[in-house]
Scaffold this active site. Structure first.
Site, PDB file in Angstrom:
ATOM      1  N   LYS A 110      47.610  48.412  45.828  1.00  0.00           N
ATOM      2  CA  LYS A 110      47.264  47.375  44.860  1.00  0.00           C
ATOM      3  C   LYS A 110      48.371  47.305  43.814  1.00  0.00           C
ATOM      4  CE  LYS A 110      43.364  46.204  41.787  1.00  0.00           C
ATOM      5  NZ  LYS A 110      42.018  46.674  41.369  1.00  0.00           N
ATOM      6  N   SER A 191      38.423  43.439  41.786  1.00  0.00           N
ATOM      7  CA  SER A 191      39.792  42.965  41.600  1.00  0.00           C
ATOM      8  C   SER A 191      40.733  43.363  42.734  1.00  0.00           C
ATOM      9  CB  SER A 191      40.337  43.498  40.274  1.00  0.00           C
ATOM     10  OG  SER A 191      40.420  44.908  40.272  1.00  0.00           O
ATOM     11  N   SER A 215      35.387  47.015  41.623  1.00  0.00           N
ATOM     12  CA  SER A 215      36.649  46.411  42.080  1.00  0.00           C
ATOM     13  C   SER A 215      37.172  46.942  43.399  1.00  0.00           C
ATOM     14  CB  SER A 215      37.720  46.566  40.999  1.00  0.00           C
ATOM     15  OG  SER A 215      37.441  45.699  39.924  1.00  0.00           O
TER      16      SER A 215
END
Length: 538
Positions: A110, A191, A215
């Site tokens: 990420k 996210s 997330s």
């Protein structure tokens, strides 16, 4: 549309033909782009595959599906050294040295996780476009020490979905909107949207996500993959763009539970510079060795209903999952969720606490970024967004502005609030498990992914993420089925440091159901024949 979808998938498969190049000493054996890391490792061990071929195929697939075709926007940047790293690991293997189950396996990070490969760590914001730190986060060093190849960085909800109350999940100014590979106009959630979509689409064997509240687990469930939010403190958070030191953690997102176990074993462990991880080494264990298909036999599992609401189709899939758990030998016990007033206090307290913690954490992070990064404080970020129209075409920065007005973490009212909500959340989970005498709780992770709409919000069905997030307890989601082709996940929540047991339970459920499905890259649900026929009967 059907011809387009099949053409994209076919071209991606052909682009991945590097997997079928002759590999001594055995003849070539094609490997599906959706093969697990465990399967890829077996192919490399048997000489049917090399890490270089696997990485090259993933890079070709990223070109075919991420930058072209359905334009998933799941990957922001590619590690320019990935192929060289893969060749070096292949050379190690030829010399008889294999570091473990991740040796030669490509993994995406990420884009709030730093890596020393020349790529920027942007958190999706143009304000961090020059944030090339030249350093590996400890979890990245652990992955590379375990033999993983860092393939690149994934898109995310900008600032890990912590800029605006009106944000579009999966959107960032750097990477655009992540598209759900199952149905492209549906949310990939956030996210860690890019990590979930990339793993689901076969762009890498595994990815790293991060979670403060939901997330990892929401995008894993929405994209039909496995996601694990570990106990806070099992995994180092250093050199990861922060929200809250009280709730942040990184974790694996994979296509199988076994792969999640292998990744967790690599990244878990104490970091002297992250005090929260002091006990991690004492709790880290061989998560792969703990997996067993019969793990559900005799296991007492608490069933929590009503946390996810308003989706009868999801309820039906959940009922089928409960039947599968029972067939596998689990003893199911109905558990009453906490009172609404308790959840309201936890939720409101969490919002206020995160504002305070974010302001201090992001100021400290920005102060240590390279000189090329001009935003050095939260106030600077707010000013940057106001001056940069590419940051705010869809929504604003209300959370940033509220955080800027918050008190310091030393404020006694903040400290009391944080201590209270942590205890409320932990007590709620502990009581549910103790009263029912169960070792874990299960519920749907959420409803099916909603349609992305920049004008009006999609329908959100709720989730069980807040209690494990605020308490710091682990939370695993595993694919449990589909609603009209949209994946939904089954959540397993347990006490602190229970990752090995949760993974074992999730593995047994996975082996009993095999519920994960490869994505069809449909443009919209109306491209599904049953839906099209209902919309427009002839």
């Amino acid at each position: 549309m059907r011809e387009f979808v099949l053409g994209v998938v076919a071209s991606a498969w052909l682009a991945g033909a590097a997997w079928a190049q002759p590999l001594a000493p055995n003849p070539p054996v094609p490997l599906s782009p959706y093969a697990s890391a465990t399967e890829a490792q077996a192919a490399m061990r048997e000489g049917r595959l090399t890490s270089e071929a696997l990485v090259r195929a993933d890079l070709d697939r990223i070109a075919a599906l991420n930058h072209a075709g359905p334009r998933l926007n799941a990957v922001i940047a590619v590690n320019p050294h990935a192929l060289a790293d893969a060749r070096a690991l292949d050379a190690e293997r030829r010399r008889g040295h294999v570091r473990g189950p991740l040796h030669g396996v490509p993994i995406l990070l990420k884009d709030n996780v730093e890596s020393a490969d020349g790529t920027a760590t942007t958190a999706g914001s143009l304000a961090l476009a020059a944030n090339v730190t030249g350093r590996d986060a400890p979890i990245v060093r652990r992955l590379t020490d375990a033999g993983a190849v860092i393939l690149g960085k994934t898109n995310l909800s900008e600032w890990a979905n912590y800029r605006s109350t009106e944000s579009i999940s999966g959107w960032s100014a750097v990477g655009g909107l992540v598209r759900n590979p199952h149905v492209l106009d549906r949310s990939a959630c956030g996210s860690s949207s890019g990590s979930g979509a990339a793993v689901a689409a076969g762009l890498a064997s595994a990815a790293i996500g991060t979670e403060t509240d939901g997330s990892i687990t929401c995008p894993a469930a929405a994209n039909g993959v496995v996601g694990l939010k570990p106990t806070v403190g099992l995994v180092s958070r250093r050199f990861i763009v922060p929200i809250s030191p009280e709730q942040d953690t990184a974790g694996p997102m994979t296509r199988t539970v076994a792969d999640a176990a292998a990744v967790l074993f690599a990244i878990a462990g104490s970091d002297p510079e992250d005090p929260a991880t002091k006990a991690a080494d004492a709790h880290r264990t061989d998560y792969l060795a703990a997996l067993a298909p019969e793990a559900l036999k005799g296991a007492r599992i608490g069933v929590v209903r009503g946390v996810v609401h308003g989706s009868p189709q999801t309820d039906a899939v959940f009922d089928a999952a409960l039947e599968a758990l029972t067939r596998a030998g689990a003893v199911l016990v109905e558990v009453k969720p906490p009172e609404a007033a308790v959840m309201k206090e936890i939720g409101e307290g969490e919002d206020a606490a995160l504002h305070t913690e974010f302001k201090a954490a992001i100021d400290a992070y920005l102060a240590a970024t390279p000189p090329a990064v001009k935003s050095r404080t939260l106030a600077d970020l707010i000013a940057f967004d106001r001056a940069e129209p590419r940051e705010t075409p869809l929504f604003g920065q209300e959370i940033f502005e509220a955080a800027a007005r918050s008190p310091a973490p030393s404020d006694p009212a903040h400290q009391a609030r944080r201590a209270r909500i942590r205890k409320l959340a932990a007590d709620a989970l502990d009581k549910m498990m103790a009263d029912a005498k169960v070792e874990a709780l299960v519920s749907p992770t959420g409803g099916p992914a909603w349609q992305v709409d920049p004008v009006s919000d999609g329908k959100f069905f709720g989730s069980p993420t807040t209690l494990p997030a605020v308490s710091g307890y682990p939370h695993l989601t595993v694919p449990m089925g589909e609603v009209l082709g949209l994946p939904v996940g089954l959540s397993f929540v347990g006490p602190a440091w229970s990752e090995a047991r949760l993974l074992a339970l999730g593995y047994a459920f996975e082996q009993a159901t095999h519920a994960r499905r490869d994505p069809p890259f449909l443009r919209t649900l109306a491209d599904r024949p049953a839906v099209a026929a209902a919309y427009d009967p002839r």
